[in-house]
Enzyme design. Structure first.
Site, PDB file in Angstrom:
ATOM      1  N   ASN A  11      42.503  39.548  23.566  1.00 54.23           N
ATOM      2  CA  ASN A  11      41.331  39.532  24.445  1.00 54.23           C
ATOM      3  C   ASN A  11      40.252  40.447  23.844  1.00 54.23           C
ATOM      4  O   ASN A  11      40.421  41.664  23.756  1.00 54.23           O
ATOM      5  CB  ASN A  11      41.785  40.030  25.831  1.00 54.23           C
ATOM      6  CG  ASN A  11      40.641  40.129  26.820  1.00 54.23           C
ATOM      7  OD1 ASN A  11      39.523  40.476  26.462  1.00 54.23           O
ATOM      8  ND2 ASN A  11      40.945  39.833  28.069  1.00 54.23           N
ATOM      9  N   ASP A  71      48.698  46.615  30.465  1.00 55.28           N
ATOM     10  CA  ASP A  71      48.973  45.577  31.455  1.00 55.28           C
ATOM     11  C   ASP A  71      48.176  45.939  32.696  1.00 55.28           C
ATOM     12  O   ASP A  71      48.079  47.115  33.053  1.00 55.28           O
ATOM     13  CB  ASP A  71      50.462  45.495  31.774  1.00 55.28           C
ATOM     14  CG  ASP A  71      50.791  44.190  32.487  1.00 55.28           C
ATOM     15  OD1 ASP A  71      50.277  43.131  32.062  1.00 55.28           O
ATOM     16  OD2 ASP A  71      51.535  44.211  33.481  1.00 55.28           O
ATOM     17  N   ASP A 157      36.910  39.597  39.362  1.00 58.30           N
ATOM     18  CA  ASP A 157      35.746  40.487  39.552  1.00 58.30           C
ATOM     19  C   ASP A 157      34.722  40.009  40.592  1.00 58.30           C
ATOM     20  O   ASP A 157      34.213  40.827  41.354  1.00 58.30           O
ATOM     21  CB  ASP A 157      35.042  40.743  38.217  1.00 58.30           C
ATOM     22  CG  ASP A 157      35.797  41.740  37.365  1.00 58.30           C
ATOM     23  OD1 ASP A 157      36.703  42.409  37.894  1.00 58.30           O
ATOM     24  OD2 ASP A 157      35.489  41.861  36.164  1.00 58.30           O
TER      25      ASP A 157
HETATM   26  P1  IMP Z   1      46.881  41.070  31.441  1.00 55.38           P
HETATM   27  O1  IMP Z   1      46.764  42.547  31.653  1.00 55.38           O
HETATM   28  O2  IMP Z   1      46.193  40.604  30.216  1.00 55.38           O
HETATM   29  O3  IMP Z   1      48.277  40.589  31.609  1.00 55.38           O
HETATM   30  O4  IMP Z   1      46.034  40.324  32.588  1.00 55.38           O
HETATM   31  C1  IMP Z   1      45.996  40.764  33.866  1.00 55.38           C
HETATM   32  C2  IMP Z   1      45.227  39.834  34.781  1.00 55.38           C
HETATM   33  O5  IMP Z   1      44.796  40.668  35.854  1.00 55.38           O
HETATM   34  C3  IMP Z   1      43.965  39.204  34.204  1.00 55.38           C
HETATM   35  O6  IMP Z   1      44.195  37.921  33.718  1.00 55.38           O
HETATM   36  C4  IMP Z   1      43.065  39.133  35.434  1.00 55.38           C
HETATM   37  O7  IMP Z   1      43.382  38.024  36.216  1.00 55.38           O
HETATM   38  C5  IMP Z   1      43.488  40.379  36.209  1.00 55.38           C
HETATM   39  N1  IMP Z   1      42.652  41.526  35.808  1.00 55.38           N
HETATM   40  C6  IMP Z   1      43.015  42.624  35.096  1.00 55.38           C
HETATM   41  N2  IMP Z   1      41.976  43.450  34.908  1.00 55.38           N
HETATM   42  C7  IMP Z   1      40.931  42.845  35.495  1.00 55.38           C
HETATM   43  C8  IMP Z   1      39.559  43.196  35.606  1.00 55.38           C
HETATM   44  O8  IMP Z   1      39.056  44.222  35.112  1.00 55.38           O
HETATM   45  N3  IMP Z   1      38.799  42.315  36.284  1.00 55.38           N
HETATM   46  C9  IMP Z   1      39.289  41.170  36.829  1.00 55.38           C
HETATM   47  N4  IMP Z   1      40.539  40.784  36.740  1.00 55.38           N
HETATM   48  C10 IMP Z   1      41.364  41.625  36.077  1.00 55.38           C
END
Ligand code: IMP
Length: 202
Positions: A11, A71, A157
C-alpha cells in the site's frame, strides 16, 4: 552505516507515511514491491498486535532483513467491536472499500442505530534479524455515522467523524498524519527504533 528495513506493505499510502516518519534515520527503506514476490503472511491473529507481529516475523524470515509491519482497522461499539481485525475483508474475501462501507451501513441498520462511537486502531511491529522486537500502538476515537462526507483518505474514512465533526476523509494528508491511529503508532515507534539504531549501527 545504514540499515535496510523492509516495510511489509504494498500500500503506497502506508509506505509513504512510514517513509516520512523515518526520514533522517540511518535506514534504507524497501517495500515488498522492491523485492521478490513472496507469498502473503497468514494473518490469523485475534488482535491487531498479533497480526502485526505475525507479518513482521514472516517477512523478516523470508527476506533475511529487519522488517516493520502494521495492522489496523475499525472497531464500532454498537457492533460489539466489529469489523476489528476483519476490517479489510468485512464484506468478504474480495471486499473493497465500497462493499465494506455498504456492509458497515447494513450492520448499523440491523443494530437499529444511525451512529455509534468507534475507534480506529493501529499496531506496528519492528522485528530485527536477531529477533529483537519493538512494537507500538495508536488509537483515534470518533463516531461512525451513516452519512458519508469527504473525498480524501480511504477505507471507512468518509463515515468516521472526529470530535470537531469533520470526517477523516475531509482532512489533508498532513492533518490525517498528525491525528490518525497510524500517525500515533509511528510517533511511539520511531524514537524507540532510533535508540536501537544508534546502539547497533555504531
Ligand atoms: P490492513 O491493516 O492493511 O490489514 O487493513 C486494514 C483495513 O482497515 C483497511 O483495509 C481499511 O478498511 C481499514 N482501515 C485501516 N486504517 C484505516 C484508515 O486510516 N482509514 C480508513 N480505513 C482504515
Amino acid at each position: 552505516m545504514v540499515k535496510q528495513i523492509v516495510i511489509a506493505t504494498k500500500n503506497l499510502d502506508k509506505l509513504r507515511e512510514v517513509e516520512i516518519a523515518l526520514d533522517g534515520l540511518p535506514v534504507e527503506i524497501l517495500s515488498l514491491a522492491d523485492i521478490d514476490d513472496f507469498p502473503d503472511a497468514v494473518e490469523d491473529g485475534e488482535t491487531f498486535e498479533e497480526n502485526a507481529r505475525i507479518k513482521a516475523k514472516f517477512f523478516c524470515e523470508q527476506t533475511g532483513l529487519a522488517c516493520i509491519a502494521d495492522d489496523s482497522g475499525l472497531e464500532v461499539e454498537a457492533l460489539d467491536g466489529k469489523p476489528g481485525v476483519y476490517s479489510a475483508r468485512f464484506a468478504g474475501y474480495h471486499a473493497h472499500d465500497v462493499t465494506n462501507n455498504q456492509k458497515l451501513l447494513e450492520e448499523l441498520e440491523k443494530a437499529g442505530v444511525t451512529e455509534s462511537a468507534a475507534d480506529y486502531r493501529c499496531a506496528l511491529c519492528f522485528i530485527d534479524t536477531d529477533g529483537t522486537e519493538i512494537c507500538a500502538t495508536g488509537i483515534v476515537h470518533g463516531t461512525i455515522k451513516n452519512v458519508a462526507r469527504g473525498e480524501g483518505g480511504f477505507g471507512y474514512d468518509p463515515y468516521f467523524y472526529l470530535d470537531d465533526s469533520k470526517t477523516m476523509a475531509e482532512l489533508t494528508l498532513e492533518e490525517k498524519d498528525s491525528l490518525s491511529h497510524r500517525g500515533a503508532a509511528l510517533r511511539e515507534l520511531v524514537p524507540k527504533l532510533k535508540e536501537r539504531l544508534l546502539c547497533t549501527l555504531e
